[in-house]
Design a protein around this motif. Structure first.
Motif, PDB file in Angstrom:
ATOM      1  N   GLU A  65      -6.899  11.979   5.905  1.00 11.27           N
ATOM      2  CA  GLU A  65      -5.866  11.682   6.903  1.00 11.27           C
ATOM      3  C   GLU A  65      -4.734  10.865   6.274  1.00 11.27           C
ATOM      4  O   GLU A  65      -3.557  11.133   6.516  1.00 11.27           O
ATOM      5  CB  GLU A  65      -6.487  10.902   8.075  1.00 11.27           C
ATOM      6  N   THR A  66      -5.088   9.881   5.450  1.00 14.70           N
ATOM      7  CA  THR A  66      -4.055   9.075   4.790  1.00 14.70           C
ATOM      8  C   THR A  66      -3.180   9.985   3.913  1.00 14.70           C
ATOM      9  O   THR A  66      -1.951   9.884   3.933  1.00 14.70           O
ATOM     10  CB  THR A  66      -4.713   7.955   3.946  1.00 14.70           C
ATOM     11  N   GLU A 126      -6.720   3.888   6.984  1.00 12.08           N
ATOM     12  CA  GLU A 126      -6.327   2.735   6.172  1.00 12.08           C
ATOM     13  C   GLU A 126      -5.197   3.113   5.216  1.00 12.08           C
ATOM     14  O   GLU A 126      -4.889   4.272   5.025  1.00 12.08           O
ATOM     15  CB  GLU A 126      -7.526   2.285   5.306  1.00 12.08           C
ATOM     16  N   ASP A 127      -4.659   2.090   4.592  1.00  4.61           N
ATOM     17  CA  ASP A 127      -3.815   2.243   3.398  1.00  4.61           C
ATOM     18  C   ASP A 127      -2.480   2.939   3.616  1.00  4.61           C
ATOM     19  O   ASP A 127      -1.985   3.619   2.733  1.00  4.61           O
ATOM     20  CB  ASP A 127      -4.588   2.990   2.284  1.00  4.61           C
ATOM     21  N   LEU A 128      -1.913   2.781   4.791  1.00  2.00           N
ATOM     22  CA  LEU A 128      -0.560   3.287   4.989  1.00  2.00           C
ATOM     23  C   LEU A 128       0.418   2.136   4.737  1.00  2.00           C
ATOM     24  O   LEU A 128       0.012   0.974   4.711  1.00  2.00           O
ATOM     25  CB  LEU A 128      -0.425   3.847   6.410  1.00  2.00           C
ATOM     26  N   PRO A 129       1.711   2.426   4.561  1.00  2.00           N
ATOM     27  CA  PRO A 129       2.647   1.341   4.242  1.00  2.00           C
ATOM     28  C   PRO A 129       2.684   0.268   5.327  1.00  2.00           C
ATOM     29  O   PRO A 129       2.559   0.566   6.512  1.00  2.00           O
ATOM     30  CB  PRO A 129       3.999   2.055   4.178  1.00  2.00           C
ATOM     31  N   ILE A 130       2.851  -0.967   4.904  1.00  2.00           N
ATOM     32  CA  ILE A 130       2.941  -2.104   5.827  1.00  2.00           C
ATOM     33  C   ILE A 130       4.016  -3.060   5.304  1.00  2.00           C
ATOM     34  O   ILE A 130       4.123  -3.250   4.099  1.00  2.00           O
ATOM     35  CB  ILE A 130       1.602  -2.882   5.915  1.00  2.00           C
ATOM     36  N   PHE A 140       0.861  10.686   4.137  1.00  2.00           N
ATOM     37  CA  PHE A 140       1.813  10.518   3.038  1.00  2.00           C
ATOM     38  C   PHE A 140       2.671  11.765   2.860  1.00  2.00           C
ATOM     39  O   PHE A 140       3.845  11.678   2.519  1.00  2.00           O
ATOM     40  CB  PHE A 140       1.089  10.127   1.736  1.00  2.00           C
ATOM     41  N   HIS A 141       2.080  12.916   3.142  1.00  2.00           N
ATOM     42  CA  HIS A 141       2.858  14.157   3.105  1.00  2.00           C
ATOM     43  C   HIS A 141       3.990  14.087   4.144  1.00  2.00           C
ATOM     44  O   HIS A 141       5.149  14.412   3.867  1.00  2.00           O
ATOM     45  CB  HIS A 141       1.924  15.347   3.373  1.00  2.00           C
ATOM     46  N   HIS A 154       0.815  -1.213   0.000  1.00  2.00           N
ATOM     47  CA  HIS A 154       0.000   0.000   0.000  1.00  2.00           C
ATOM     48  C   HIS A 154       0.854   1.271   0.000  1.00  2.00           C
ATOM     49  O   HIS A 154       0.429   2.301   0.480  1.00  2.00           O
ATOM     50  CB  HIS A 154      -0.900   0.072   1.246  1.00  2.00           C
ATOM     51  N   ALA A 155       2.067   1.142  -0.504  1.00  2.00           N
ATOM     52  CA  ALA A 155       2.945   2.308  -0.385  1.00  2.00           C
ATOM     53  C   ALA A 155       2.579   3.381  -1.402  1.00  2.00           C
ATOM     54  O   ALA A 155       2.973   4.516  -1.283  1.00  2.00           O
ATOM     55  CB  ALA A 155       4.392   1.887  -0.558  1.00  2.00           C
ATOM     56  N   VAL A 156       1.825   2.999  -2.400  1.00  2.00           N
ATOM     57  CA  VAL A 156       1.401   3.986  -3.383  1.00  2.00           C
ATOM     58  C   VAL A 156       0.024   4.496  -2.965  1.00  2.00           C
ATOM     59  O   VAL A 156      -0.879   3.723  -2.671  1.00  2.00           O
ATOM     60  CB  VAL A 156       1.336   3.342  -4.783  1.00  2.00           C
ATOM     61  N   LEU A 157      -0.085   5.776  -2.946  1.00  2.00           N
ATOM     62  CA  LEU A 157      -1.311   6.391  -2.446  1.00  2.00           C
ATOM     63  C   LEU A 157      -2.479   6.122  -3.399  1.00  2.00           C
ATOM     64  O   LEU A 157      -2.415   6.400  -4.588  1.00  2.00           O
ATOM     65  CB  LEU A 157      -1.063   7.895  -2.312  1.00  2.00           C
ATOM     66  N   ASN A 158      -3.555   5.550  -2.867  1.00  2.00           N
ATOM     67  CA  ASN A 158      -4.769   5.340  -3.669  1.00  2.00           C
ATOM     68  C   ASN A 158      -5.446   6.670  -3.939  1.00  2.00           C
ATOM     69  O   ASN A 158      -5.414   7.565  -3.108  1.00  2.00           O
ATOM     70  CB  ASN A 158      -5.783   4.494  -2.883  1.00  2.00           C
ATOM     71  N   ASN A 159      -6.124   6.750  -5.077  1.00  2.00           N
ATOM     72  CA  ASN A 159      -6.852   7.999  -5.390  1.00  2.00           C
ATOM     73  C   ASN A 159      -7.961   8.276  -4.401  1.00  2.00           C
ATOM     74  O   ASN A 159      -8.274   9.415  -4.101  1.00  2.00           O
ATOM     75  CB  ASN A 159      -7.447   7.909  -6.796  1.00  2.00           C
ATOM     76  N   ASP A 160      -8.565   7.167  -3.888  1.00  2.00           N
ATOM     77  CA  ASP A 160      -9.700   7.367  -2.979  1.00  2.00           C
ATOM     78  C   ASP A 160      -9.279   7.362  -1.503  1.00  2.00           C
ATOM     79  O   ASP A 160     -10.088   7.153  -0.618  1.00  2.00           O
ATOM     80  CB  ASP A 160     -10.778   6.308  -3.232  1.00  2.00           C
ATOM     81  N   ALA A 161      -7.998   7.584  -1.241  1.00  2.00           N
ATOM     82  CA  ALA A 161      -7.522   7.581   0.150  1.00  2.00           C
ATOM     83  C   ALA A 161      -8.183   8.707   0.941  1.00  2.00           C
ATOM     84  O   ALA A 161      -8.556   9.746   0.389  1.00  2.00           O
ATOM     85  CB  ALA A 161      -6.007   7.760   0.172  1.00  2.00           C
TER      86      ALA A 161
END
Ligand code: 5AD
Ligand code: SF4
Length: 482
Positions: free
Chosen positions: A20-21, A180-184, A25-26, A10-17
């Motif tokens: 907060e996500t 959700e969707d932060l790097p793991i 990433f910033h 999930h290291a690439v930011l989803n468009n629908d993030a």
């Protein structure tokens, strides 16, 4: 452990993030700049070590911490002699607290020789004010403290650490946020835990978890399935659905997403590529007939139910606020075994709860004999400040210790006898690693969670293999590939 970019999920930011996500990433980008500077200063890639105490939920949280650390440029290592060390703590029993303090003392010596070193603490123990006070007073070499509710802010907090020389403390009392969707980074490429809910509303009177993990919140089924589909596409074959009480999954979900745990489990099994599904932990009061049916009818669901008993005495169960009796527990065990014949049932038991007498422990031993657990984790009661049981009259060690020993003996005898029932059978084993003690052997797990060691080479790691179980050695088997 060395990791490639491929391992960072999930290291690439989803468009629908979520907003907060995106914000996190910033901060990941910003922190990457700080780690780059450190790299230049040191003339090498800085290292980071994540040490996990406690349960599977913490293990999963640690994978999130490692994901961020790797993403911003640290090399993840196992040695605590690293440039960044973080302890993900547990506070379920006092000995977990003491281990953290002991190791913090040891880190102070390392940091004196390496002033650029950063030390962080997070997890359940940090949700307790008394721990924070003790660290502020006696462990001034700690750079960052945060809790269980704001772990998603790790990158942001790291930036603050790089920008300041003070001890940074950020503890939230509770949250309704699920980010959700932060790097793991996964410890194993082929299996993964996945949170389906957070927190606990049960308030068993001995337990600190509801105070440090907050109120129960279920993740949306859509998000869970999406994550599992992603994991499957990334090579994961076995998943473990994680929650303090998975059987109460779904409470509080919006109407259009309403789903019980049994329904969720059945949906999860439909995901292509997922071959085995585990879950942890079940509260006996909430384990439904529907769930037993889904397990029985679905080959993908592991033949293992962890069903914490805690005590076999009705009086103690009542004081523990467990909402079941010895009789109803045993009935449930019988029902599960009748409908899922190969199932292994494991349990947790506490000895020495306030007011517990020898005859209460006799009742517990009676359940152990009747239920025939495949394994039981036994604990001496540990007084947790702030829980109702802490203000009840405590049992002296002179009573609890002999009772604990008595129980342990029966647990070991019954488990050994019970575990051997598969001898001679051929079982589907997911190979996890090279055996720690003998490199000619592989170690894997059967559907019922029992470990099996058998000769083989590393090419089989992550594969399902048919293994004939030749000999039972108490809690594990030796066997041969067929
Ligand atoms: N003392 C001892 N054991 C405890 N557990 C939870 N709280 C305590 C306590 N205060 C045990 C329970 C639980 C397991 C995860 O830890 O058995 O199921
Ligand atoms: Fe603690 Fe009981 Fe919740 Fe389990 S169900 S986390 S033992 S309060």
């Amino acid at each position: 452990m060395s990791l490639s970019n491929k391992d960072i999920l999930h290291a690439v930011l989803n468009n629908d993030a979520s907003e907060e996500t995106k914000l996190q990433f910033h901060y990941i980008e910003k922190a990457t700049g700080y780690v780059d500077e450190l790299k230049k200063e040191l003339g090498r890639t800085p290292t980071a070590c994540v040490v996990t105490f406690g349960c599977q939920m913490n293990a999963r949280d640690s994978e999130k911490l490692m994901g961020i650390l790797a993403k911003i440029g640290y090399e993840i290592v196992e040695s605590e002699d690293a440039d960044f060390v973080i302890y993900n703590t547990c506070t379920v029993r006092d000995n977990a607290d003491q281990r953290v303090f002991g190791r913090l003392g040891y880190l102070s010596g390392i940091k004196k020789k390496k002033p650029h070193m950063k030390i962080a603490l997070c997890g359940c123990m940090m949700q307790e004010e008394s721990s924070i006070e003790k660290i502020k007073k006696s462990y001034r070499h700690v750079d960052l403290i945060f809790g269980t509710h704001n772990i998603f802010k790790f990158a942001e907090l790291l930036c603050t650490v790089f920008e300041s020389d003070r001890m940074i403390i950020d503890i939230w009392k509770d949250t309704d946020k699920i980010v959700e969707d932060l790097p793991i980074i996964r410890k194993y490429p082929f299996k993964s835990g996945i949170n389906i809910m957070f927190g606990c509303n049960n308030f068993c009177t001995y337990c600190i978890v509801p105070y440090v993990r907050g109120r129960e919140r279920s993740r949306s089924p859509k998000d869970i399935i999406r994550e599992i589909e992603y994991l499957a596409s990334d090579g994961v074959k076995e998943i473990m659905l994680l929650g303090q009480n998975v059987n109460s999954y779904g409470k509080g979900l919006p109407e259009d997403e309403a789903m019980s745990f049994a329904e969720l489990l059945s949906e999860v099994c439909k995901v292509d590529g997922i071959k085995r599904v585990r879950f942890m932990t079940s509260h006996p009061k909430d384990l439904s007939d529907d769930l037993i049916k889904v397990i029985a009818e679905n080959e993908k669901v592991a033949r293992h139910i962890h069903l914490p008993l805690q005590s076999g005495s009705d009086e103690i169960l009542k004081k523990m606020n467990r909402h079941y009796t010895k009789e109803s527990y045993l009935k449930l065990v019988d029902k599960i075994k009748a409908q899922i014949p190969d199932v292994s049932i494991t349990t947790d038991i506490i000895v020495g709860f306030p007011g517990e007498t020898d005859s209460d422990v006799d009742e517990t031993i009676d359940v152990v004999k009747k239920a025939q657990f495949d394994n039981a984790f036994t604990f001496i009661y540990s007084k947790r400040t702030g829980t109702p049981a802490a203000s009840m009259e405590q049992v002296p060690e002179s009573v609890s210790k002999p009772n604990f020993d008595r129980l342990l003996k029966v647990v070991q005898e019954t488990a050994k006898e019970r575990a051997s029932r598969f001898t001679g059978r051929v079982e589907n084993v997911l190979v996890e690693e090279i055996n720690e003690h003998d490199p000619s052997l592989l170690t894997g797990r059967m559907s019922n969670n029992t470990l099996v060691h058998f000769p083989g080479d590393s090419s089989l790691i992550g594969e399902f293999v048919s293994v004939k179980l030749l000999e039972c050695h108490g809690f594990y088997y030796t066997g041969e590939k067929i």
